[in-house]
Write an enzyme that holds these catalytic residues in place. Structure first.
Site, PDB file in Angstrom:
ATOM      1  N   ASP A  60       0.732  -1.113   0.095  1.00  0.00           N
ATOM      2  CA  ASP A  60      -0.053   0.002   0.048  1.00  0.00           C
ATOM      3  C   ASP A  60       0.869   1.196   0.040  1.00  0.00           C
ATOM      4  OD1 ASP A  60      -2.274  -1.487   0.301  1.00  0.00           O
ATOM      5  OD2 ASP A  60      -2.553  -1.456   2.314  1.00  0.00           O
ATOM      6  N   ARG A  61       0.360   2.394  -0.576  1.00  0.00           N
ATOM      7  CA  ARG A  61       1.140   3.650  -0.566  1.00  0.00           C
ATOM      8  C   ARG A  61       1.600   3.792   0.870  1.00  0.00           C
ATOM      9  NH1 ARG A  61      -2.561   8.768  -1.094  1.00  0.00           N
ATOM     10  NH2 ARG A  61      -2.610   8.191   1.111  1.00  0.00           N
TER      11      ARG A  61
END
Length: 227
Positions: A60-61
């Site tokens: 995930d970012r």
């Protein structure tokens, strides 16, 4: 990041694979609206090969830590098979609000994707895809807990929704936290601490660890972590 800064984040390199320490806050690849992303900078990681490496999986970012890249097509295919078969051992560190009563355990909660006009998220769904996570408490402090998380499956947002659904959301989670959309300015406290890749049949697995990011250190130290 400059090419030199990205190269400094390489934790392991051989002819087939790179493992880098992904910074929090930078998506692995461009979203529908474009914008800065890690993949756009992979040309700095060719190290003599004609083409840049490619993502063997994703984080995930806002998750930091160990990210595996394949350096060419055959390597990517081999890594893809290892990831899809569960052959790669992944270890995450998380700081959660509250925490489990027990010191170790297993979460088995199927997940599915819920689409809404306002966006999408993962939800616990008895008819969803099988999803399992092992957890172990590494330390506790007032109101928070330091967990080691080992995903046995690889569902989107698995660790975040599993922790949230158990009543101990990960600090700084804007989607699955106590107040969705409001983290109080706290970054996500989820870190891909280690990965072990059995890439070569006649050798030990390639095992790599990444140091936790600066934004997690205060909570980790409160729970007993020492560098």
């Amino acid at each position: 990041m400059s090419p030199e800064q990205l190269q400094a984040r390489v934790l392991y390199r051989d002819g087939l694979m790179l493992i880098i320490d992904k910074p929090a806050g930078l998506p692995c690849h461009a979203g529908p609206k474009g914008g800065p992303n890690l993949e756009a900078q992979f040309d700095a990681l060719r190290f003599g090969l004609p083409k840049p490496p490619a993502l063997a999986h994703r984080l995930d970012r806002d998750t930091s830590g160990c990210l595996v890249l394949g350096r060419h097509r055959k390597a990517l295919a081999k890594l893809g098979r290892l990831f899809s078969s569960g052959g790669i051992d992944k270890t995450y560190w998380a700081i959660v609000s509250g925490g489990p009563a027990e010191d170790a355990g297993h979460i088995d909660r199927p997940l599915s994707k819920l689409n809404k006009k306002s966006g999408w998220k993962m939800v616990v769904d008895p008819q969803g895809q099988p999803s399992q996570t092992d957890f172990r408490v590494l330390g506790r402090s007032e109101g928070i807990c330091w967990l080691e998380l080992k995903p046995l499956t690889g569902r989107t947002h698995q660790l975040r929704i599993h922790c949230s659904s158990m009543g101990w959301p990960i600090l700084g989670d804007p989607v699955y936290g106590p107040v969705p959309g409001d983290t109080g300015g706290v970054p996500l406290h989820l870190h891909a601490r280690a990965v072990s890749v059995p890439l070569y049949p006649k050798r030990d697995a390639v095992s790599v660890t990444a140091e936790p990011p600066a934004h997690m250190l205060k909570a980790l130290r409160a729970c007993g972590y020492t560098e």
